[in-house]
Design a protein around this motif. Structure first.
Motif, short mmCIF file in Angstrom:
data_model
loop_
_atom_site.label_atom_id
_atom_site.label_comp_id
_atom_site.label_asym_id
_atom_site.label_seq_id
_atom_site.Cartn_x
_atom_site.Cartn_y
_atom_site.Cartn_z
N ALA A 1 5.60 7.81 -6.12
CA ALA A 1 4.47 7.67 -6.48
C ALA A 1 4.08 9.18 -6.23
CB ALA A 1 4.05 6.93 -6.11
N VAL A 2 4.34 10.53 -4.68
CA VAL A 2 3.90 11.60 -4.82
C VAL A 2 3.66 12.10 -5.51
CG1 VAL A 2 3.43 13.01 -2.76
CG2 VAL A 2 3.51 10.21 -1.96
N GLN A 3 5.14 11.96 -5.76
CA GLN A 3 5.86 13.00 -7.00
C GLN A 3 4.64 13.26 -7.76
OE1 GLN A 3 9.74 13.41 -7.75
NE2 GLN A 3 9.34 13.81 -9.83
N VAL A 4 4.07 12.32 -9.21
CA VAL A 4 3.65 12.02 -9.99
C VAL A 4 2.33 12.34 -10.00
CG1 VAL A 4 5.48 10.39 -10.84
CG2 VAL A 4 3.84 9.26 -10.06
N MET A 5 1.74 11.68 -8.98
CA MET A 5 0.34 12.05 -8.68
C MET A 5 0.19 13.96 -8.28
SD MET A 5 -1.35 9.77 -9.07
CE MET A 5 -3.29 9.75 -8.45
N GLU A 6 1.47 14.42 -7.58
CA GLU A 6 1.35 15.84 -7.45
C GLU A 6 1.59 16.27 -9.43
OE1 GLU A 6 0.75 19.35 -5.74
OE2 GLU A 6 1.14 17.21 -5.02
N ASN B 1 0.68 -1.49 -0.42
CA ASN B 1 0.07 0.11 0.07
C ASN B 1 1.13 1.32 0.06
OD1 ASN B 1 -1.80 2.17 2.48
ND2 ASN B 1 -2.29 1.10 -0.13
N SER B 2 1.71 1.42 -0.92
CA SER B 2 2.98 2.53 -1.19
C SER B 2 2.95 3.10 -1.99
CB SER B 2 3.70 1.93 -0.29
OG SER B 2 4.81 0.92 -1.16
N CYS B 3 2.08 2.38 -3.24
CA CYS B 3 2.84 3.10 -4.37
C CYS B 3 1.50 3.13 -5.22
CB CYS B 3 3.72 2.29 -5.16
SG CYS B 3 4.21 3.27 -6.88
N ARG B 4 0.86 1.78 -6.16
CA ARG B 4 -0.26 1.85 -7.39
C ARG B 4 -1.61 1.35 -6.61
NH1 ARG B 4 1.74 -4.30 -8.55
NH2 ARG B 4 2.57 -3.73 -6.49
N SER B 5 -1.52 1.12 -5.14
CA SER B 5 -3.24 0.94 -4.40
C SER B 5 -2.85 2.74 -4.11
CB SER B 5 -3.30 0.30 -3.36
OG SER B 5 -2.24 0.04 -2.76
N GLU C 1 10.25 7.83 -14.84
CA GLU C 1 8.93 7.57 -16.10
C GLU C 1 8.46 6.43 -16.23
OE1 GLU C 1 6.46 8.21 -19.17
OE2 GLU C 1 8.54 9.79 -18.05
N ASP C 2 9.08 5.56 -15.15
CA ASP C 2 7.90 3.87 -15.09
C ASP C 2 6.99 4.81 -14.00
OD1 ASP C 2 9.37 2.67 -16.30
OD2 ASP C 2 10.53 1.96 -14.54
N TYR C 3 7.13 5.39 -13.01
CA TYR C 3 5.54 5.96 -11.99
C TYR C 3 4.48 6.60 -12.62
CZ TYR C 3 9.08 5.19 -8.06
OH TYR C 3 9.22 4.72 -6.61
N ARG C 4 4.90 7.78 -13.46
CA ARG C 4 4.57 8.57 -14.82
C ARG C 4 3.57 7.25 -15.45
NH1 ARG C 4 8.63 12.05 -15.42
NH2 ARG C 4 8.82 13.64 -14.55
N LYS C 5 3.86 6.22 -16.28
CA LYS C 5 3.50 5.03 -16.91
C LYS C 5 2.14 4.59 -16.27
CE LYS C 5 6.51 4.25 -19.94
NZ LYS C 5 8.05 3.19 -20.40
N THR C 6 2.68 4.05 -15.26
CA THR C 6 1.71 3.40 -14.05
C THR C 6 0.70 4.67 -13.51
OG1 THR C 6 3.50 2.10 -13.03
CG2 THR C 6 1.68 2.01 -12.13
N LYS D 1 -4.97 6.07 -14.43
CA LYS D 1 -6.20 6.40 -14.18
C LYS D 1 -7.10 6.43 -14.97
CE LYS D 1 -7.43 11.29 -15.56
NZ LYS D 1 -6.42 12.40 -16.26
N GLU D 2 -6.74 6.01 -16.54
CA GLU D 2 -7.49 4.85 -17.64
C GLU D 2 -8.65 4.20 -16.46
OE1 GLU D 2 -5.60 3.57 -20.60
OE2 GLU D 2 -4.46 5.59 -21.08
N LYS D 3 -7.81 2.70 -16.02
CA LYS D 3 -8.62 1.99 -15.20
C LYS D 3 -9.86 2.28 -14.08
CE LYS D 3 -5.29 -1.73 -16.12
NZ LYS D 3 -6.34 -2.57 -16.76
N VAL D 4 -9.30 3.31 -12.86
CA VAL D 4 -10.60 3.86 -12.03
C VAL D 4 -11.39 4.61 -12.77
CG1 VAL D 4 -10.26 5.44 -10.76
CG2 VAL D 4 -8.28 4.50 -10.62
N GLU D 5 -10.99 4.89 -14.43
CA GLU D 5 -12.35 6.12 -15.37
C GLU D 5 -13.42 5.38 -15.70
OE1 GLU D 5 -9.80 10.25 -16.48
OE2 GLU D 5 -9.81 7.98 -17.65
N ASP D 6 -12.53 3.35 -15.90
CA ASP D 6 -13.56 3.15 -16.79
C ASP D 6 -14.45 2.30 -15.04
OD1 ASP D 6 -14.05 0.39 -17.97
OD2 ASP D 6 -13.47 -0.42 -17.04
N LEU D 7 -13.78 2.10 -14.40
CA LEU D 7 -14.68 1.64 -12.87
C LEU D 7 -15.77 2.19 -12.55
CD1 LEU D 7 -14.91 -0.69 -10.56
CD2 LEU D 7 -13.09 1.25 -9.75
N ILE D 8 -15.25 3.97 -12.60
CA ILE D 8 -15.94 4.78 -12.39
C ILE D 8 -17.30 4.92 -13.71
CG2 ILE D 8 -17.39 7.64 -12.46
CD1 ILE D 8 -13.90 7.63 -11.02
#
Length: 132
Positions: free
Chosen positions: A48-53, A12-16, A108-113, A118-125
């Motif tokens: 993770a915090v950086q790329v989400m910011e 519970n430190s990155c993707r989730s 860049e790997d964090y940005r891709k993830t 984001k796409e998967k969350v939008e689909d879930l919504i």
């Protein structure tokens, strides 16, 4: 009524955490959002915090949580691709997003993830809104 969704991986430190951030930002009208891990971890990964910011999602107050810290039952259980057996959490629907963990890799790997999540969350919504 909002649907409860839990995003679960090992630490519970990155993707989730990114999934929780996106779901709260994009789906707060239809989702009650949680994330958790199966093992204790000291912090959310700074990458993770950086790329989400960068994408306008503030995760500076996020911290790793354990399965025991979230509701015992949810509507949607989303695992991130733990490569481990995630604990059973009673739910109406579960799916695994099979995402590579960018931890330890280049930013860049964090940005891709982040963008895939984001796409998967939008689909879930979209699915939640279409199925009430």
């Amino acid at each position: 009524m909002k649907k409860k969704v839990a995003f679960v991986c090992v630490h519970n430190s990155c993707r989730s955490q990114m999934a929780e951030g996106w779901a709260k930002k994009l789906g707060s009208d239809v989702l009650e959002v949680y994330s958790a891990g199966t093992e204790d971890y000291p912090e959310v990964k700074p990458g993770a915090v950086q790329v989400m910011e960068e994408a306008g999602v503030d995760m500076s107050e996020h911290y790793p949580k354990l399965i025991s810290d979230i509701p015992e039952e949810v509507d949607f259980l989303i695992t991130m691709g733990c490569n481990v057996v995630c604990p059973f959490i009673p739910c109406s629907h579960s799916e695994d997003w099979g995402l590579e963990d960018p931890s330890g890799g280049p930013i860049e790997d964090y940005r891709k993830t982040r963008d895939i999540i984001k796409e998967k969350v939008e689909d879930l919504i979209k699915r939640v809104k279409n199925n009430g």
